[in-house]
Design a protein around this motif. Structure first.
Motif, PDB file in Angstrom:
ATOM      1  N   VAL A   7      -0.430  78.923  -3.377  1.00  0.00           N
ATOM      2  CA  VAL A   7      -0.728  77.728  -4.169  1.00  0.00           C
ATOM      3  C   VAL A   7       0.232  76.637  -3.738  1.00  0.00           C
ATOM      4  N   VAL A   8      -0.291  75.442  -3.503  1.00  0.00           N
ATOM      5  CA  VAL A   8       0.546  74.276  -3.208  1.00  0.00           C
ATOM      6  C   VAL A   8       0.211  73.194  -4.227  1.00  0.00           C
ATOM      7  N   THR A   9       1.190  72.798  -5.028  1.00  0.00           N
ATOM      8  CA  THR A   9       0.956  71.707  -5.979  1.00  0.00           C
ATOM      9  C   THR A   9       1.272  70.363  -5.313  1.00  0.00           C
ATOM     10  N   GLY A  10       0.711  69.313  -5.872  1.00  0.00           N
ATOM     11  CA  GLY A  10       0.893  67.997  -5.270  1.00  0.00           C
ATOM     12  C   GLY A  10       0.291  67.937  -3.882  1.00  0.00           C
ATOM     13  N   ALA A  11      -0.848  68.614  -3.715  1.00  0.00           N
ATOM     14  CA  ALA A  11      -1.429  68.789  -2.380  1.00  0.00           C
ATOM     15  C   ALA A  11      -2.323  67.641  -1.934  1.00  0.00           C
ATOM     16  N   SER A  12      -2.415  66.577  -2.714  1.00  0.00           N
ATOM     17  CA  SER A  12      -3.356  65.511  -2.367  1.00  0.00           C
ATOM     18  C   SER A  12      -2.850  64.578  -1.283  1.00  0.00           C
ATOM     19  N   SER A  13      -1.544  64.624  -0.968  1.00  0.00           N
ATOM     20  CA  SER A  13      -1.006  63.722   0.051  1.00  0.00           C
ATOM     21  C   SER A  13       0.363  64.214   0.494  1.00  0.00           C
ATOM     22  N   ARG A  21      -2.052  72.400   4.894  1.00  0.00           N
ATOM     23  CA  ARG A  21      -2.628  72.548   6.236  1.00  0.00           C
ATOM     24  C   ARG A  21      -1.849  73.577   7.053  1.00  0.00           C
ATOM     25  N   ARG A  22      -0.528  73.510   6.968  1.00  0.00           N
ATOM     26  CA  ARG A  22       0.298  74.423   7.765  1.00  0.00           C
ATOM     27  C   ARG A  22       0.126  75.868   7.301  1.00  0.00           C
ATOM     28  N   LEU A  23       0.123  76.091   6.001  1.00  0.00           N
ATOM     29  CA  LEU A  23      -0.064  77.455   5.509  1.00  0.00           C
ATOM     30  C   LEU A  23      -1.463  77.973   5.839  1.00  0.00           C
ATOM     31  N   ALA A  33      -3.757  72.217  -5.144  1.00  0.00           N
ATOM     32  CA  ALA A  33      -3.748  71.762  -6.529  1.00  0.00           C
ATOM     33  C   ALA A  33      -3.144  70.377  -6.636  1.00  0.00           C
ATOM     34  N   ALA A  34      -3.850  69.473  -7.276  1.00  0.00           N
ATOM     35  CA  ALA A  34      -3.356  68.108  -7.502  1.00  0.00           C
ATOM     36  C   ALA A  34      -4.302  67.407  -8.466  1.00  0.00           C
ATOM     37  N   ARG A  35      -3.909  66.226  -8.898  1.00  0.00           N
ATOM     38  CA  ARG A  35      -4.720  65.502  -9.882  1.00  0.00           C
ATOM     39  C   ARG A  35      -5.945  64.840  -9.272  1.00  0.00           C
ATOM     40  N   VAL A  84       3.925  80.415  -4.105  1.00  0.00           N
ATOM     41  CA  VAL A  84       3.683  79.129  -4.745  1.00  0.00           C
ATOM     42  C   VAL A  84       4.693  78.130  -4.201  1.00  0.00           C
ATOM     43  N   VAL A  85       4.198  76.994  -3.783  1.00  0.00           N
ATOM     44  CA  VAL A  85       5.053  75.893  -3.346  1.00  0.00           C
ATOM     45  C   VAL A  85       4.985  74.821  -4.424  1.00  0.00           C
ATOM     46  N   ASN A  86       6.059  74.719  -5.198  1.00  0.00           N
ATOM     47  CA  ASN A  86       6.139  73.702  -6.253  1.00  0.00           C
ATOM     48  C   ASN A  86       6.564  72.384  -5.622  1.00  0.00           C
ATOM     49  N   ASN A  87       5.551  71.661  -5.144  1.00  0.00           N
ATOM     50  CA  ASN A  87       5.815  70.408  -4.438  1.00  0.00           C
ATOM     51  C   ASN A  87       5.587  69.175  -5.298  1.00  0.00           C
TER      52      ASN A  87
END
Length: 255
Positions: A7-13, A21-23, A33-35, A84-87
């Motif tokens: 899971v990657v949060t804040g993934a929209s930019s 993309r890298r994972l 995951a993002a808004r 999980v990447v809490n970005n």
């Protein structure tokens, strides 16, 4: 064998999108995951992942993310969530403390600390169930040193760092690694622009004269390395800066 699940949060930019993309290229099935629905849906389609519209500051939204992760793990034959990447995070404003905006400070704490806690709490059972989960929090060099005009953001990112350290202590006997990647100067399309409320001139000034600041892909490369170490190897923290940035306040700028 099924693909590992991330899971990657804040993934929209920015760093989030680059990390997804890298994972994906590393063989993970990535939950983006993002808004912003349109962006994460396009990204998920591009990398063969799954899009989930999620606001990390909203508890119900985070619960829905966790439910979808559990569902997806079953669909792809995983025992749980691997990474999980809490970005998700951000900086808002640059006023000195004497002129601080309380709403901006609350917003920074909400996304950089409370949001991180809510996502971690919701996904932790699945990370433990995987038998070798990784929590990678995206911090900042701002979480290590103060600078003028940055008190709200540095306070929030110090919070990110301390939550990471505390999690590692609390989960010492669980099959979950807790790591932090802390970037210095990274030029992305949105970070500085959001911080300065759309003022392109102020945003550009942050990077003026710096020939090669980091870009999102540099940080994504570091994150991918951290989360793909053998299960017994924990990268407590990785600080990454461009060569031009010797310290938070010392940057080589060409004239």
């Amino acid at each position: 064998m099924s693909s590992p699940l991330a899971v990657v949060t804040g993934a929209s930019s920015g760093i989030g999108a680059a990390t997804a993309r890298r994972l994906g290229a590393e063989g993970f099935h990535v939950v983006c995951a993002a808004r912003r629905a349109e962006r994460v849906e396009a990204l998920a389609t591009e990398i063969g992942g799954t899009a989930v519209v999620c606001d990390v500051t909203d508890a119900e939204s985070v619960s829905a993310l966790a439910a979808r992760v559990d569902e997806l793990a079953g669909e792809i034959g995983r025992s749980g969530l691997d990474v999980v990447v809490n970005n998700a995070g951000g900086a808002f404003g640059s006023a000195p403390v004497a002129e601080g905006d309380a709403e901006q400070w609350r917003a920074m704490y909400d996304v950089n600390v409370i949001g991180l806690m809510q996502v971690t709490k919701a996904l932790l059972p699945s990370l433990i169930a995987s038998g070798a989960g990784v929590i990678c929090n995206v911090g900042s060099t701002a979480g290590r040193i103060a600078y003028e005009g940055g008190a709200g953001y540095t306070a929030a990112k110090h919070g990110t760092q301390v939550v990471t350290e505390t999690l590692r202590l609390e989960l010492f006997d669980q099959p979950v690694r807790v790591c932090e990647v802390a970037p210095g100067m990274v030029r992305t399309d949105e970070f500085a622009l959001v911080r300065f409320e759309g003022d392109q001139e102020k945003a550009d000034a942050v990077y003026a004269g710096v020939a090669e600041p980091l870009v999102a892909e540099d940080v994504a490369d570091a994150i991918a390395w951290v989360v793909t170490r053998p299960p017994h190897v924990n990268i407590d923290e990785l600080v990454i800066r461009p060569r031009a940035q010797a310290a938070q306040h010392k940057v080589h700028r060409q004239t």
